[in-house]
Design a protein around this motif. Structure first.
Motif, PDB file in Angstrom:
ATOM      1  N   ARG A  68       0.828  -1.198   0.000  1.00 26.89           N
ATOM      2  CA  ARG A  68       0.000   0.000   0.000  1.00 26.89           C
ATOM      3  C   ARG A  68       0.865   1.252   0.000  1.00 26.89           C
ATOM      4  NH1 ARG A  68      -4.737  -1.487   4.420  1.00 26.89           N
ATOM      5  NH2 ARG A  68      -5.690  -3.186   3.230  1.00 26.89           N
ATOM      6  N   GLN A  69       0.442   2.229  -0.791  1.00 28.74           N
ATOM      7  CA  GLN A  69       1.197   3.461  -0.928  1.00 28.74           C
ATOM      8  C   GLN A  69       0.509   4.590  -0.174  1.00 28.74           C
ATOM      9  OE1 GLN A  69       4.126   4.327  -2.857  1.00 28.74           O
ATOM     10  NE2 GLN A  69       4.369   2.133  -2.623  1.00 28.74           N
ATOM     11  N   LYS A  70       1.308   5.391   0.526  1.00 26.60           N
ATOM     12  CA  LYS A  70       0.760   6.627   1.057  1.00 26.60           C
ATOM     13  C   LYS A  70       0.679   7.637  -0.088  1.00 26.60           C
ATOM     14  CE  LYS A  70       1.320   7.142   5.977  1.00 26.60           C
ATOM     15  NZ  LYS A  70       1.750   8.079   7.019  1.00 26.60           N
ATOM     16  N   GLY A  71      -0.205   8.593   0.063  1.00 26.22           N
ATOM     17  CA  GLY A  71      -0.352   9.575  -0.997  1.00 26.22           C
ATOM     18  C   GLY A  71      -1.382   9.120  -2.009  1.00 26.22           C
ATOM     19  N   LYS A  72      -1.757  10.036  -2.888  1.00 30.14           N
ATOM     20  CA  LYS A  72      -2.783   9.752  -3.876  1.00 30.14           C
ATOM     21  C   LYS A  72      -2.281   8.770  -4.925  1.00 30.14           C
ATOM     22  CE  LYS A  72      -3.114  14.105  -4.778  1.00 30.14           C
ATOM     23  NZ  LYS A  72      -3.511  15.400  -5.354  1.00 30.14           N
ATOM     24  N   SER A  73      -3.230   8.143  -5.623  1.00 25.92           N
ATOM     25  CA  SER A  73      -2.844   7.268  -6.724  1.00 25.92           C
ATOM     26  C   SER A  73      -2.214   8.098  -7.831  1.00 25.92           C
ATOM     27  CB  SER A  73      -4.068   6.508  -7.252  1.00 25.92           C
ATOM     28  OG  SER A  73      -5.050   7.425  -7.682  1.00 25.92           O
ATOM     29  N   VAL A  74      -1.564   7.429  -8.747  1.00 24.41           N
ATOM     30  CA  VAL A  74      -0.815   8.124  -9.792  1.00 24.41           C
ATOM     31  C   VAL A  74      -1.775   8.809 -10.768  1.00 24.41           C
ATOM     32  CG1 VAL A  74       0.817   7.832 -11.670  1.00 24.41           C
ATOM     33  CG2 VAL A  74       1.061   6.474  -9.589  1.00 24.41           C
ATOM     34  N   ASP A  75      -1.523  10.079 -11.033  1.00 23.81           N
ATOM     35  CA  ASP A  75      -2.235  10.811 -12.082  1.00 23.81           C
ATOM     36  C   ASP A  75      -1.400  10.668 -13.352  1.00 23.81           C
ATOM     37  OD1 ASP A  75      -3.182  12.722 -13.885  1.00 23.81           O
ATOM     38  OD2 ASP A  75      -3.791  14.106 -12.293  1.00 23.81           O
ATOM     39  N   LEU A  76      -1.792   9.736 -14.225  1.00 24.45           N
ATOM     40  CA  LEU A  76      -0.961   9.402 -15.381  1.00 24.45           C
ATOM     41  C   LEU A  76      -0.767  10.586 -16.315  1.00 24.45           C
ATOM     42  CD1 LEU A  76      -2.261   5.829 -16.257  1.00 24.45           C
ATOM     43  CD2 LEU A  76      -0.013   6.445 -15.382  1.00 24.45           C
ATOM     44  N   ALA A  77      -1.813  11.369 -16.533  1.00 25.06           N
ATOM     45  CA  ALA A  77      -1.703  12.515 -17.441  1.00 25.06           C
ATOM     46  C   ALA A  77      -0.713  13.540 -16.888  1.00 25.06           C
ATOM     47  CB  ALA A  77      -3.074  13.150 -17.653  1.00 25.06           C
ATOM     48  N   ALA A  78      -0.828  13.847 -15.595  1.00 26.85           N
ATOM     49  CA  ALA A  78       0.082  14.809 -14.971  1.00 26.85           C
ATOM     50  C   ALA A  78       1.509  14.275 -14.956  1.00 26.85           C
ATOM     51  CB  ALA A  78      -0.382  15.126 -13.555  1.00 26.85           C
ATOM     52  N   LEU A  79       1.641  12.960 -14.720  1.00 28.67           N
ATOM     53  CA  LEU A  79       2.963  12.351 -14.691  1.00 28.67           C
ATOM     54  C   LEU A  79       3.636  12.439 -16.062  1.00 28.67           C
ATOM     55  CD1 LEU A  79       4.929  10.760 -12.864  1.00 28.67           C
ATOM     56  CD2 LEU A  79       3.868   8.681 -13.713  1.00 28.67           C
ATOM     57  N   GLU A  80       2.887  12.112 -17.117  1.00 31.27           N
ATOM     58  CA  GLU A  80       3.436  12.199 -18.473  1.00 31.27           C
ATOM     59  C   GLU A  80       3.851  13.628 -18.802  1.00 31.27           C
ATOM     60  OE1 GLU A  80       4.279  10.016 -20.786  1.00 31.27           O
ATOM     61  OE2 GLU A  80       3.719   8.331 -19.524  1.00 31.27           O
ATOM     62  N   SER A  81       3.032  14.577 -18.395  1.00 30.52           N
ATOM     63  CA  SER A  81       3.343  15.976 -18.658  1.00 30.52           C
ATOM     64  C   SER A  81       4.619  16.404 -17.943  1.00 30.52           C
ATOM     65  CB  SER A  81       2.178  16.857 -18.207  1.00 30.52           C
ATOM     66  OG  SER A  81       2.478  18.222 -18.380  1.00 30.52           O
ATOM     67  N   SER A  82       4.762  15.956 -16.693  1.00 30.56           N
ATOM     68  CA  SER A  82       5.964  16.324 -15.933  1.00 30.56           C
ATOM     69  C   SER A  82       7.213  15.690 -16.524  1.00 30.56           C
ATOM     70  CB  SER A  82       5.798  15.923 -14.463  1.00 30.56           C
ATOM     71  OG  SER A  82       5.800  14.515 -14.308  1.00 30.56           O
ATOM     72  N   LEU A  83       7.082  14.464 -17.048  1.00 28.05           N
ATOM     73  CA  LEU A  83       8.245  13.811 -17.651  1.00 28.05           C
ATOM     74  C   LEU A  83       8.680  14.525 -18.930  1.00 28.05           C
ATOM     75  CD1 LEU A  83       7.305  10.024 -17.247  1.00 28.05           C
ATOM     76  CD2 LEU A  83       9.017  11.305 -15.959  1.00 28.05           C
ATOM     77  N   ARG A  84       7.720  15.043 -19.682  1.00 31.36           N
ATOM     78  CA  ARG A  84       8.048  15.720 -20.934  1.00 31.36           C
ATOM     79  C   ARG A  84       8.609  17.119 -20.719  1.00 31.36           C
ATOM     80  NH1 ARG A  84       3.001  13.532 -22.548  1.00 31.36           N
ATOM     81  NH2 ARG A  84       2.025  15.565 -22.196  1.00 31.36           N
ATOM     82  N   SER A  85       8.148  17.781 -19.655  1.00 30.86           N
ATOM     83  CA  SER A  85       8.487  19.197 -19.488  1.00 30.86           C
ATOM     84  C   SER A  85       9.437  19.478 -18.333  1.00 30.86           C
ATOM     85  CB  SER A  85       7.203  20.015 -19.292  1.00 30.86           C
ATOM     86  OG  SER A  85       6.513  19.573 -18.134  1.00 30.86           O
ATOM     87  N   ALA A  86       9.977  18.433 -17.709  1.00 26.87           N
ATOM     88  CA  ALA A  86      10.841  18.634 -16.537  1.00 26.87           C
ATOM     89  C   ALA A  86      12.062  19.477 -16.902  1.00 26.87           C
ATOM     90  CB  ALA A  86      11.288  17.284 -15.981  1.00 26.87           C
ATOM     91  N   PRO A  87      12.260  20.610 -16.220  1.00 25.20           N
ATOM     92  CA  PRO A  87      13.436  21.445 -16.510  1.00 25.20           C
ATOM     93  C   PRO A  87      14.711  20.798 -15.992  1.00 25.20           C
ATOM     94  CG  PRO A  87      12.250  22.301 -14.617  1.00 25.20           C
ATOM     95  CD  PRO A  87      11.432  21.159 -15.146  1.00 25.20           C
ATOM     96  N   ALA A  88      15.820  21.150 -16.576  1.00 26.36           N
ATOM     97  CA  ALA A  88      17.105  20.614 -16.115  1.00 26.36           C
ATOM     98  C   ALA A  88      17.376  21.106 -14.696  1.00 26.36           C
ATOM     99  CB  ALA A  88      18.217  21.050 -17.060  1.00 26.36           C
ATOM    100  N   ALA A  89      17.689  20.183 -13.808  1.00 28.03           N
ATOM    101  CA  ALA A  89      17.937  20.539 -12.408  1.00 28.03           C
ATOM    102  C   ALA A  89      19.322  21.161 -12.266  1.00 28.03           C
ATOM    103  CB  ALA A  89      17.817  19.308 -11.523  1.00 28.03           C
ATOM    104  N   SER A  90      19.441  22.077 -11.313  1.00 29.23           N
ATOM    105  CA  SER A  90      20.736  22.713 -11.083  1.00 29.23           C
ATOM    106  C   SER A  90      21.734  21.735 -10.498  1.00 29.23           C
ATOM    107  CB  SER A  90      20.562  23.911 -10.152  1.00 29.23           C
ATOM    108  OG  SER A  90      19.974  23.503  -8.920  1.00 29.23           O
TER     109      SER A  90
END
Length: 294
Positions: free
Chosen positions: A52-74
């Motif tokens: 069992r996971q704490k936190g909400k279930s995965v929002d696949l659409a939001a996850l895909e969007s974050s993977l595509r648009s993730a800025p380069a980390a410092s």
């Protein structure tokens, strides 16, 4: 393992399995469907995990969007994925006697030494929530998929989180000997020098190996629905799995049992179902398999 799956394997146990030899995966590639990581994410990330996971279930659409648009980390963001210290994969699949306690100490040393150049987070195992990694920020409020997506690198002992990290296009480092240790997309990290090399690793360098491995795993894992049932015997709870699709794999192919249909990696040779022990065949016939919490 991937969410909603179980591996039925008579060739070996966990990292001793013969089903994940690189040569076998390479031979199987010609018969496997050409799945993308996006397709694999859709297939697995919306399914319930064994734990069992704490936190909400995965929002696949939001996850895909974050993977595509993730800025380069410092600077690198390293997620340290913790496990149940009594798990079989932890107790029996260490490297040259380097225990899980040694991994926790190593993780703490990394946080101390690399604090100026890395951000460290850690997610405890659901059954050992009090475990800490000094110098790392706890992210137990996040679903494991979201915790991985917010990281640039994932470090674990022998956890199946490594498979999820590959699925989410993150470099994976392992301290123990996980089942996927032969995959070219992961690397052993047991020293500061190896961690330095790990930080310089990008997922794109090993994307093809990760896709091949995950596509192969998709072909041989059995698809299940996990549920819990109080047995009042051992730790008050056992975990059960109801099979949607049963697959038995060997070096020759995969036997798939679903509505009396069969699918093979090598259509000329089917691993004989009758070779299974009677007890295993009976469980498959009923469609159930039991996993103890202990």
């Amino acid at each position: 393992m991937l969410p909603g799956t179980v591996l039925l394997d008579q060739s070996g146990f966990l990292a001793d399995s013969l089903l994940f030899e690189p040569s076998l995966i390479d031979r199987a590639k010609r018969a496997l469907p050409n799945l993308s990581l996006t397709e694999l994410r859709v297939r697995y990330l919306g399914r319930p995990a064994l734990e069992r996971q704490k936190g909400k279930s995965v929002d696949l659409a939001a996850l895909e969007s974050s993977l595509r648009s993730a800025p380069a980390a410092s600077k690198p963001k390293v997620l340290i994925a913790l496990q149940d210290s009594q798990d079989t994969a932890v107790r029996f699949f260490s490297h040259k006697g380097l225990s899980y306690d040694a991994f926790l100490q190593f993780a703490g040393n990394l946080c101390e030494r690399y604090a100026p150049v890395c951000d460290f987070t850690f997610k405890p195992h659901p059954r050992e929530l009090n475990t800490n990694v000094a110098g790392a920020r706890r992210v137990n409020h996040l679903n494991i998929a979201d915790a991985i997506a917010q990281a640039s690198h994932v470090l674990c002992f022998s956890s199946g989180v490594g498979l999820l990290a590959m699925l989410l296009e993150r470099p994976v480092g392992h301290f123990g000997v996980p089942q996927y240790h032969q995959c070219a997309a992961v690397r052993a990290v047991r020293s500061f020098d190896e961690f330095d090399q790990f930080l310089q690793t990008g997922f794109a360098d090993n994307r093809e190996s990760a896709v091949d491995y995950l596509s192969y795993a998709d072909a041989i894992y059995s698809h299940v629905n996990f549920y819990s049932m109080s047995m009042r015997r051992i730790l008050d709870r056992d975990i059960y799995a109801r099979y949607d699709q049963v697959r038995i794999a060997s070096g020759n192919g995969v036997y798939e049992h679903r509505a009396k249909k069969a699918g093979l990696l090598d259509p000329k040779r089917t691993w004989p179902f009758r070779a299974l022990s009677r007890s295993v065949r009976n469980r498959l016939k009923l469609g159930y398999h039991t996993f103890s919490d202990t």
